[in-house]
Write a protein that holds these residues in place. Structure first.
Motif, PDB file in Angstrom:
ATOM      1  N   ALA A 165      30.083  41.066  45.171  1.00 42.67           N
ATOM      2  CA  ALA A 165      29.916  39.439  45.302  1.00 42.67           C
ATOM      3  C   ALA A 165      28.801  38.990  45.870  1.00 42.67           C
ATOM      4  O   ALA A 165      28.426  39.714  46.831  1.00 42.67           O
ATOM      5  CB  ALA A 165      31.479  38.760  45.765  1.00 42.67           C
ATOM      6  N   SER A 166      28.404  37.743  45.616  1.00 40.72           N
ATOM      7  CA  SER A 166      27.393  37.034  46.232  1.00 40.72           C
ATOM      8  C   SER A 166      27.406  35.569  45.847  1.00 40.72           C
ATOM      9  O   SER A 166      28.331  34.972  45.101  1.00 40.72           O
ATOM     10  CB  SER A 166      25.899  37.511  45.579  1.00 40.72           C
ATOM     11  N   THR A 167      26.506  34.842  46.635  1.00 33.74           N
ATOM     12  CA  THR A 167      26.252  33.474  46.406  1.00 33.74           C
ATOM     13  C   THR A 167      25.717  33.170  45.232  1.00 33.74           C
ATOM     14  O   THR A 167      25.628  31.918  44.890  1.00 33.74           O
ATOM     15  CB  THR A 167      25.518  32.655  47.478  1.00 33.74           C
ATOM     16  N   LEU A 168      25.276  33.793  44.478  1.00 37.27           N
ATOM     17  CA  LEU A 168      24.489  33.739  43.158  1.00 37.27           C
ATOM     18  C   LEU A 168      25.593  33.502  42.002  1.00 37.27           C
ATOM     19  O   LEU A 168      25.228  32.924  40.890  1.00 37.27           O
ATOM     20  CB  LEU A 168      23.844  34.913  42.917  1.00 37.27           C
ATOM     21  N   GLU A 169      26.784  33.621  42.253  1.00 39.45           N
ATOM     22  CA  GLU A 169      27.886  33.575  41.240  1.00 39.45           C
ATOM     23  C   GLU A 169      28.253  31.989  41.221  1.00 39.45           C
ATOM     24  O   GLU A 169      27.999  31.143  41.856  1.00 39.45           O
ATOM     25  CB  GLU A 169      29.078  34.351  41.524  1.00 39.45           C
ATOM     26  N   SER A 170      28.721  31.825  39.788  1.00 45.08           N
ATOM     27  CA  SER A 170      28.829  30.192  39.457  1.00 45.08           C
ATOM     28  C   SER A 170      29.704  29.685  40.269  1.00 45.08           C
ATOM     29  O   SER A 170      29.947  28.481  40.501  1.00 45.08           O
ATOM     30  CB  SER A 170      29.116  30.426  37.965  1.00 45.08           C
ATOM     31  N   GLU A 171      31.000  30.433  40.460  1.00 49.18           N
ATOM     32  CA  GLU A 171      32.060  29.892  41.452  1.00 49.18           C
ATOM     33  C   GLU A 171      31.540  29.363  42.827  1.00 49.18           C
ATOM     34  O   GLU A 171      32.043  28.447  43.238  1.00 49.18           O
ATOM     35  CB  GLU A 171      33.007  31.015  41.581  1.00 49.18           C
ATOM     36  N   VAL A 172      30.646  30.061  43.267  1.00 50.21           N
ATOM     37  CA  VAL A 172      30.074  29.667  44.632  1.00 50.21           C
ATOM     38  C   VAL A 172      28.835  28.662  44.459  1.00 50.21           C
ATOM     39  O   VAL A 172      29.045  27.524  45.178  1.00 50.21           O
ATOM     40  CB  VAL A 172      29.664  30.875  45.244  1.00 50.21           C
ATOM     41  N   LEU A 173      28.024  28.903  43.620  1.00 48.42           N
ATOM     42  CA  LEU A 173      27.037  27.798  43.151  1.00 48.42           C
ATOM     43  C   LEU A 173      27.552  26.425  42.804  1.00 48.42           C
ATOM     44  O   LEU A 173      26.955  25.648  43.269  1.00 48.42           O
ATOM     45  CB  LEU A 173      26.045  28.227  42.126  1.00 48.42           C
ATOM     46  N   ALA A 176      33.923  36.042  50.264  1.00 52.83           N
ATOM     47  CA  ALA A 176      34.777  36.821  50.975  1.00 52.83           C
ATOM     48  C   ALA A 176      35.994  36.807  50.000  1.00 52.83           C
ATOM     49  O   ALA A 176      36.580  38.028  49.829  1.00 52.83           O
ATOM     50  CB  ALA A 176      35.071  36.500  52.349  1.00 52.83           C
ATOM     51  N   LYS A 177      36.477  35.624  49.372  1.00 54.26           N
ATOM     52  CA  LYS A 177      37.621  35.465  48.750  1.00 54.26           C
ATOM     53  C   LYS A 177      37.358  36.019  47.508  1.00 54.26           C
ATOM     54  O   LYS A 177      38.235  36.683  46.730  1.00 54.26           O
ATOM     55  CB  LYS A 177      37.738  34.308  48.516  1.00 54.26           C
ATOM     56  N   LEU A 178      36.118  35.928  46.899  1.00 61.41           N
ATOM     57  CA  LEU A 178      35.777  36.797  45.450  1.00 61.41           C
ATOM     58  C   LEU A 178      36.066  38.105  45.558  1.00 61.41           C
ATOM     59  O   LEU A 178      36.364  38.945  44.578  1.00 61.41           O
ATOM     60  CB  LEU A 178      34.460  36.212  44.944  1.00 61.41           C
ATOM     61  N   LEU A 179      35.256  38.794  46.548  1.00 60.92           N
ATOM     62  CA  LEU A 179      35.379  40.236  46.683  1.00 60.92           C
ATOM     63  C   LEU A 179      36.800  40.726  47.052  1.00 60.92           C
ATOM     64  O   LEU A 179      37.195  41.702  46.682  1.00 60.92           O
ATOM     65  CB  LEU A 179      34.451  40.362  47.971  1.00 60.92           C
ATOM     66  N   ALA A 180      37.640  40.089  47.807  1.00 59.39           N
ATOM     67  CA  ALA A 180      38.970  40.311  48.168  1.00 59.39           C
ATOM     68  C   ALA A 180      39.771  40.484  46.721  1.00 59.39           C
ATOM     69  O   ALA A 180      40.725  41.245  46.572  1.00 59.39           O
ATOM     70  CB  ALA A 180      39.727  39.195  48.951  1.00 59.39           C
TER      71      ALA A 180
END
Length: 121
Positions: free
Chosen positions: A53-61, A77-81
């Protein structure tokens, strides 16, 4: 960064990685830049990335600013979990590979959020 700081960071990364090799074959590796934060769960025995997971994903952006901060890292962290919880139960226990980064700031916020979500490391 000066040459001395780069050498110090490289020594820290090697020291951390050497300690982690003896503990477990599953590790959570993090990388951060000034704009983004990346995390991936790696199975060293199989030689593959299990989840990432990273901050490049649309949910985070959609909610984060252009620079990496504690709020964006908690969403990562929530996405990775979510991705790890869909896997085998053996992947819920791993070692935390912080690389050459000190355990402070966004790295510590990421680790604390994963611990609050029930992961052991």
């Amino acid at each position: 960064m000066s040459l001395f700081d780069l050498k110090r960071a490289e020594r820290r990364r090697r020291r951390v990685r050497l300690k982690l090799r003896s503990l477990s074959s599953i590790r959570l590796s993090v990388f951060k830049s000034n704009r983004h934060f990346y995390a991936q769960l790696i199975d060293d025995e199989a030689g593959r990335t299990v989840a990432a997971a990273s901050t490049l994903e649309s949910e985070v952006l959609a909610v984060a600013s252009r620079r990496v901060n504690a709020g964006a890292v908690k969403i990562v962290a929530k996405l990775l979990a979510e991705r790890i919880s869909g896997l085998d139960a053996a992947y819920r226990k791993f070692v935390f590979d912080r690389g050459s980064y000190r355990y402070m700031g966004v790295v510590a916020a990421f680790a604390d959020e994963l611990r609050s979500l029930g992961f052991e490391f």
